[in-house]
Write a protein that holds these residues in place. Sequence first.
Motif, PDB file in Angstrom:
ATOM      1  N   ILE A   1       0.833  -1.207   0.000  1.00 19.23           N
ATOM      2  CA  ILE A   1       0.000   0.000   0.000  1.00 19.23           C
ATOM      3  C   ILE A   1       0.868   1.257   0.000  1.00 19.23           C
ATOM      4  CG2 ILE A   1      -1.623   1.364   1.390  1.00 19.23           C
ATOM      5  CD1 ILE A   1      -2.660  -1.475   2.385  1.00 19.23           C
ATOM      6  N   LEU A   2       1.873   1.291   0.879  1.00 20.04           N
ATOM      7  CA  LEU A   2       2.735   2.472   0.935  1.00 20.04           C
ATOM      8  C   LEU A   2       3.473   2.670  -0.388  1.00 20.04           C
ATOM      9  CD1 LEU A   2       4.249   2.275   4.527  1.00 20.04           C
ATOM     10  CD2 LEU A   2       2.380   3.714   3.720  1.00 20.04           C
ATOM     11  N   THR A   3       3.945   1.572  -0.973  1.00 18.81           N
ATOM     12  CA  THR A   3       4.649   1.674  -2.248  1.00 18.81           C
ATOM     13  C   THR A   3       3.702   2.203  -3.326  1.00 18.81           C
ATOM     14  OG1 THR A   3       6.195  -0.090  -1.668  1.00 18.81           O
ATOM     15  CG2 THR A   3       5.898   0.376  -4.014  1.00 18.81           C
ATOM     16  N   GLN A   4       2.471   1.713  -3.312  1.00 21.45           N
ATOM     17  CA  GLN A   4       1.491   2.119  -4.317  1.00 21.45           C
ATOM     18  C   GLN A   4       1.179   3.614  -4.235  1.00 21.45           C
ATOM     19  OE1 GLN A   4      -1.938  -0.438  -4.333  1.00 21.45           O
ATOM     20  NE2 GLN A   4      -3.177   1.001  -5.509  1.00 21.45           N
ATOM     21  N   TYR A   5       1.072   4.140  -3.016  1.00 20.14           N
ATOM     22  CA  TYR A   5       0.620   5.524  -2.853  1.00 20.14           C
ATOM     23  C   TYR A   5       1.737   6.531  -2.565  1.00 20.14           C
ATOM     24  CZ  TYR A   5      -4.117   3.687  -2.830  1.00 20.14           C
ATOM     25  OH  TYR A   5      -5.287   3.074  -3.198  1.00 20.14           O
ATOM     26  N   TYR A   6       2.845   6.074  -1.991  1.00 18.54           N
ATOM     27  CA  TYR A   6       3.844   7.019  -1.483  1.00 18.54           C
ATOM     28  C   TYR A   6       5.260   6.761  -1.982  1.00 18.54           C
ATOM     29  CZ  TYR A   6      -0.024   7.970   1.642  1.00 18.54           C
ATOM     30  OH  TYR A   6      -1.269   8.276   2.149  1.00 18.54           O
ATOM     31  N   LYS A   7       5.400   5.978  -3.036  1.00 15.54           N
ATOM     32  CA  LYS A   7       6.724   5.614  -3.557  1.00 15.54           C
ATOM     33  C   LYS A   7       7.554   6.845  -3.909  1.00 15.54           C
ATOM     34  CE  LYS A   7       8.773   2.479  -6.937  1.00 15.54           C
ATOM     35  NZ  LYS A   7       8.486   1.483  -7.972  1.00 15.54           N
TER      36      LYS A   7
ATOM     37  N   PRO B   1      11.588   2.217  11.744  1.00 17.04           N
ATOM     38  CA  PRO B   1      11.727   2.796  10.404  1.00 17.04           C
ATOM     39  C   PRO B   1      11.455   1.759   9.323  1.00 17.04           C
ATOM     40  CG  PRO B   1      13.868   2.656  11.527  1.00 17.04           C
ATOM     41  CD  PRO B   1      12.840   2.133  12.476  1.00 17.04           C
ATOM     42  N   ILE B   2      10.870   2.213   8.222  1.00 12.13           N
ATOM     43  CA  ILE B   2      10.663   1.378   7.043  1.00 12.13           C
ATOM     44  C   ILE B   2      11.787   1.717   6.067  1.00 12.13           C
ATOM     45  CG2 ILE B   2       9.120   0.820   5.129  1.00 12.13           C
ATOM     46  CD1 ILE B   2       6.804   1.856   6.806  1.00 12.13           C
ATOM     47  N   GLY B   3      12.468   0.696   5.584  1.00  9.85           N
ATOM     48  CA  GLY B   3      13.536   0.928   4.617  1.00  9.85           C
ATOM     49  C   GLY B   3      12.979   1.138   3.221  1.00  9.85           C
ATOM     50  N   ARG B   4      13.878   1.477   2.295  1.00  8.86           N
ATOM     51  CA  ARG B   4      13.487   1.659   0.899  1.00  8.86           C
ATOM     52  C   ARG B   4      14.481   0.950  -0.006  1.00  8.86           C
ATOM     53  NH1 ARG B   4       9.896   6.120  -0.805  1.00  8.86           N
ATOM     54  NH2 ARG B   4       9.224   7.083   1.108  1.00  8.86           N
ATOM     55  N   ALA B   5      13.948   0.335  -1.042  1.00  6.97           N
ATOM     56  CA  ALA B   5      14.806  -0.158  -2.115  1.00  6.97           C
ATOM     57  C   ALA B   5      15.233   1.052  -2.952  1.00  6.97           C
ATOM     58  CB  ALA B   5      14.035  -1.162  -2.967  1.00  6.97           C
ATOM     59  N   PRO B   6      16.275   0.908  -3.778  1.00  7.39           N
ATOM     60  CA  PRO B   6      16.718   2.038  -4.607  1.00  7.39           C
ATOM     61  C   PRO B   6      15.609   2.646  -5.467  1.00  7.39           C
ATOM     62  CG  PRO B   6      18.362   0.313  -4.669  1.00  7.39           C
ATOM     63  CD  PRO B   6      17.167  -0.244  -3.910  1.00  7.39           C
ATOM     64  N   ASP B   7      14.610   1.834  -5.851  1.00 11.92           N
ATOM     65  CA  ASP B   7      13.521   2.363  -6.695  1.00 11.92           C
ATOM     66  C   ASP B   7      12.411   3.021  -5.892  1.00 11.92           C
ATOM     67  OD1 ASP B   7      12.133   0.240  -5.572  1.00 11.92           O
ATOM     68  OD2 ASP B   7      11.568  -0.656  -7.473  1.00 11.92           O
ATOM     69  N   GLY B   8      12.549   3.058  -4.560  1.00  6.41           N
ATOM     70  CA  GLY B   8      11.542   3.699  -3.725  1.00  6.41           C
ATOM     71  C   GLY B   8      10.555   2.744  -3.068  1.00  6.41           C
ATOM     72  N   THR B   9      10.612   1.460  -3.449  1.00  7.76           N
ATOM     73  CA  THR B   9       9.715   0.456  -2.843  1.00  7.76           C
ATOM     74  C   THR B   9       9.967   0.382  -1.340  1.00  7.76           C
ATOM     75  OG1 THR B   9       9.729  -0.832  -4.877  1.00  7.76           O
ATOM     76  CG2 THR B   9       9.111  -2.005  -2.868  1.00  7.76           C
ATOM     77  N   PHE B  10       8.884   0.354  -0.576  1.00  2.00           N
ATOM     78  CA  PHE B  10       8.991   0.267   0.886  1.00  2.00           C
ATOM     79  C   PHE B  10       9.358  -1.153   1.323  1.00  2.00           C
ATOM     80  CE2 PHE B  10       6.716   4.188   0.434  1.00  2.00           C
ATOM     81  CZ  PHE B  10       7.074   4.945   1.539  1.00  2.00           C
ATOM     82  N   LEU B  11      10.323  -1.256   2.209  1.00  2.00           N
ATOM     83  CA  LEU B  11      10.795  -2.544   2.728  1.00  2.00           C
ATOM     84  C   LEU B  11      10.590  -2.564   4.237  1.00  2.00           C
ATOM     85  CD1 LEU B  11      14.177  -2.593   0.761  1.00  2.00           C
ATOM     86  CD2 LEU B  11      12.053  -3.784   0.135  1.00  2.00           C
ATOM     87  N   LEU B  12       9.795  -3.512   4.716  1.00  2.00           N
ATOM     88  CA  LEU B  12       9.494  -3.562   6.140  1.00  2.00           C
ATOM     89  C   LEU B  12      10.682  -4.053   6.962  1.00  2.00           C
ATOM     90  CD1 LEU B  12       5.943  -5.033   5.790  1.00  2.00           C
ATOM     91  CD2 LEU B  12       6.513  -2.758   6.612  1.00  2.00           C
ATOM     92  N   PRO B  13      10.773  -3.585   8.199  1.00  2.72           N
ATOM     93  CA  PRO B  13      11.847  -4.074   9.077  1.00  2.72           C
ATOM     94  C   PRO B  13      11.653  -5.559   9.384  1.00  2.72           C
ATOM     95  CG  PRO B  13      10.328  -2.666  10.307  1.00  2.72           C
ATOM     96  CD  PRO B  13       9.911  -2.618   8.863  1.00  2.72           C
ATOM     97  N   GLY B  14      12.750  -6.239   9.684  1.00  6.73           N
ATOM     98  CA  GLY B  14      12.691  -7.676   9.957  1.00  6.73           C
ATOM     99  C   GLY B  14      12.028  -8.022  11.260  1.00  6.73           C
TER     100      GLY B  14
END
Length: 114
Positions: A49-55, A101-114
């Motif tokens: 959802i975050l990637t879809q709306y806030y990338k 914190p939520i990480g980001r891939a280089p393309d802006g995709t949100f990556l959740l913490p482990g």
Amino acid sequence: GRVMADITYHGVPEPYWDTLAPAEPYVPPSVERDGFIHCTDGREALSIILTQYYKEDADDWLVLSIDKNRIAAPVKYEDPAGIFPHVYGPLNRDAIVDVRPIGRAPDGTFLLPG
């Protein structure tokens, strides 16, 4: 015995979160706009959802882990799948059991913490 935590998740931009008074209930702009706080019971769904709306949003974001058993405001599931609870009102801070914190891939995709 103690009830197991029943966790739902909510994403918030870190700069906005940092402006809030820690002792006050959490009331994001969505409460005024939509009437409720958007949450999801699926961590993966939050990332999508975050990637879809806030990338394209350059801000750092946080994921709030919220114990639904502690939420004082009404919580309603209005989606057919029953994984997107809406919190109708302020979120009491003692229901927020973790903030990461939520990480980001280089393309802006949100990556959740482990």
